[in-house]
Scaffold this active site. Structure first.
Site, PDB file in Angstrom:
ATOM      1  N   ASN A 108      30.358  47.537  43.159  1.00  0.00           N
ATOM      2  CA  ASN A 108      31.007  48.819  43.448  1.00  0.00           C
ATOM      3  C   ASN A 108      30.745  49.741  42.259  1.00  0.00           C
ATOM      4  OD1 ASN A 108      32.693  50.962  43.916  1.00  0.00           O
ATOM      5  ND2 ASN A 108      34.609  49.800  43.777  1.00  0.00           N
ATOM      6  N   TRP A 109      29.862  50.694  42.466  1.00  0.00           N
ATOM      7  CA  TRP A 109      29.458  51.570  41.350  1.00  0.00           C
ATOM      8  C   TRP A 109      30.521  52.620  41.030  1.00  0.00           C
ATOM      9  CZ3 TRP A 109      23.527  52.925  42.368  1.00  0.00           C
ATOM     10  CH2 TRP A 109      22.792  51.726  42.360  1.00  0.00           C
ATOM     11  N   LYS A 110      31.546  52.722  41.862  1.00  0.00           N
ATOM     12  CA  LYS A 110      32.602  53.724  41.669  1.00  0.00           C
ATOM     13  C   LYS A 110      31.972  55.106  41.448  1.00  0.00           C
ATOM     14  CE  LYS A 110      35.716  50.109  40.235  1.00  0.00           C
ATOM     15  NZ  LYS A 110      36.887  49.671  39.459  1.00  0.00           N
TER      16      LYS A 110
ATOM     17  N   HIS B  48      40.483  50.378  48.546  1.00  0.00           N
ATOM     18  CA  HIS B  48      40.410  50.035  47.119  1.00  0.00           C
ATOM     19  C   HIS B  48      41.676  50.547  46.422  1.00  0.00           C
ATOM     20  CE1 HIS B  48      39.129  49.811  42.972  1.00  0.00           C
ATOM     21  NE2 HIS B  48      38.189  48.969  43.378  1.00  0.00           N
TER      22      HIS B  48
ATOM     23  N   GLU C 183      42.102  52.014  43.784  1.00  0.00           N
ATOM     24  CA  GLU C 183      41.971  53.369  43.225  1.00  0.00           C
ATOM     25  C   GLU C 183      42.178  54.422  44.315  1.00  0.00           C
ATOM     26  OE1 GLU C 183      38.196  52.606  41.375  1.00  0.00           O
ATOM     27  OE2 GLU C 183      39.193  51.241  39.983  1.00  0.00           O
TER      28      GLU C 183
ATOM     29  N   GLU D 108      41.844  42.002  45.010  1.00  0.00           N
ATOM     30  CA  GLU D 108      41.638  42.643  43.711  1.00  0.00           C
ATOM     31  C   GLU D 108      42.995  42.906  43.068  1.00  0.00           C
ATOM     32  OE1 GLU D 108      37.499  44.648  43.426  1.00  0.00           O
ATOM     33  OE2 GLU D 108      38.937  46.140  44.079  1.00  0.00           O
TER      34      GLU D 108
ATOM     35  N   GLY E 225      39.150  46.619  35.751  1.00  0.00           N
ATOM     36  CA  GLY E 225      38.746  47.451  34.618  1.00  0.00           C
ATOM     37  C   GLY E 225      39.489  47.141  33.329  1.00  0.00           C
TER      38      GLY E 225
ATOM     39  N   SER F 117      37.409  42.522  36.903  1.00  0.00           N
ATOM     40  CA  SER F 117      36.804  42.046  35.662  1.00  0.00           C
ATOM     41  C   SER F 117      35.927  40.801  35.854  1.00  0.00           C
ATOM     42  CB  SER F 117      37.874  41.797  34.600  1.00  0.00           C
ATOM     43  OG  SER F 117      38.519  43.011  34.254  1.00  0.00           O
TER      44      SER F 117
ATOM     45  N   GLY G  69      32.899  45.686  39.583  1.00  0.00           N
ATOM     46  CA  GLY G  69      32.863  47.081  39.153  1.00  0.00           C
ATOM     47  C   GLY G  69      31.937  47.253  37.964  1.00  0.00           C
ATOM     48  N   GLY G  70      32.517  47.330  36.766  1.00  0.00           N
ATOM     49  CA  GLY G  70      31.770  47.637  35.543  1.00  0.00           C
ATOM     50  C   GLY G  70      30.479  46.849  35.371  1.00  0.00           C
TER      51      GLY G  70
END
Ligand code: 13P
Length: 252
Positions: free
Chosen positions: A10-12, A96, A98, A168, A174, A214, A235-236
């Site tokens: 997920n590149w956000k 998600h 977010e 999640e 994150g 993470s 993510g990251g």
């Protein structure tokens, strides 16, 4: 029953046209899958057609990060499932944390998005998870059940068994603080039991449940060794080709 693991990046809201192209090229050469696992990336909306083209004829699936329930209409800034499908998306992330937190998306609205994904033949990845406060007050199970109850209310049991769930925990996203494999497994098991009640043993056994929060090259192996963890939502670490390739190449 064997489930094909699904590893999704997920590149956000990261990357632009040129850095996304660069990452695609690195992923094409860096990711070697033997066909026993699926890989996908979810770039920002504006980059979807570019990324789709750049990954053409690779084994990497492309998906959206969000979708609106309606097929079309006066909803400035939104995108429909049909539009995502028309540029080559095969899955979409829904719910998600977010989106829930910053855009006030509630469970019933998310249920309508799940139906939209089915309408356009997209695989929905439905995200859920508890906050730190909820975990510390012992509310995790209740929160997960409530999120599922509300979002799945308008789905038939066969539809419900076709979604992909992503657990999640909000406190792990994150933060560098991943759930231990045992903690994640407990919740994944609970989710599968929930689906067993809803769609029977076969449907529950078919259900893929991904873990997100993470996920890194150095913790993915332990997570993927758990019986009810069927993939990861990253993510990251998915923004770096070498890290993502190592996560795809997890060893159990
Ligand atoms: P991180 O891997 O950066 O914690 O993000 C997880 C996530 O939100 C994936 O959807």
């Amino acid at each position: 029953m064997s489930r094909i693991p699904f590893i999704v990046g997920n590149w956000k809201m990261y990357k632009n046209a040129s850095s996304a192209m660069e990452l695609c090229d690195q992923l094409r050469t860096g990711i070697r899958t033997a066909g026993d696992r699926e890989v996908g990336v979810a770039p920002p909306l504006a980059l979807l057609p570019l990324v789709q083209q750049r990954l053409e004829n690779s084994r990497i699936r492309v998906g959206g990060q969000n979708v609106h329930p309606q097929a079309e209409g006066a909803f400035t800034g939104e995108v429909s499932a049909e539009m995502l499908a028309s540029v080559g998306c095969s899955f979409v992330i829904i719910g998600h944390s977010e989106r829930r937190q910053h855009f006030n998306e509630g469970d019933s609205f998310l249920g309508a998005k799940l139906l939209a994904a089915f309408r356009a033949q997209l695989d929905p990845i439905f995200c859920l998870g508890e906050t730190l406060q909820e975990r510390e007050s012992g509310a995790t199970e209740g929160v997960i059940r409530r999120q599922l109850d509300k979002a799945l209310a308008s789905l038939t049991p066969p539809q419900a068994s076709r979604i992909i769930v992503a657990y999640e925990p909000v406190w792990a996203i994150g933060t560098g603080r991943t759930a231990t494999p045992e903690t994640a497994q407990q919740v994944h098991h609970l989710i599968r039991e929930y689906f067993r009640g809803l769609c029977g043993i076969e449907g529950a056994n078919r259900l893929r449940i991904l873990y997100g929060g993470s996920v890194k090259p150095d913790n993915v192996d332990g997570l993927m060794a758990q019986p009810d963890i069927d993939g990861t939502l990253v993510g990251g670490a998915s923004l770096n080709a070498a890290d993502f390739a190592r996560i795809v190449d997890y060893r159990t």
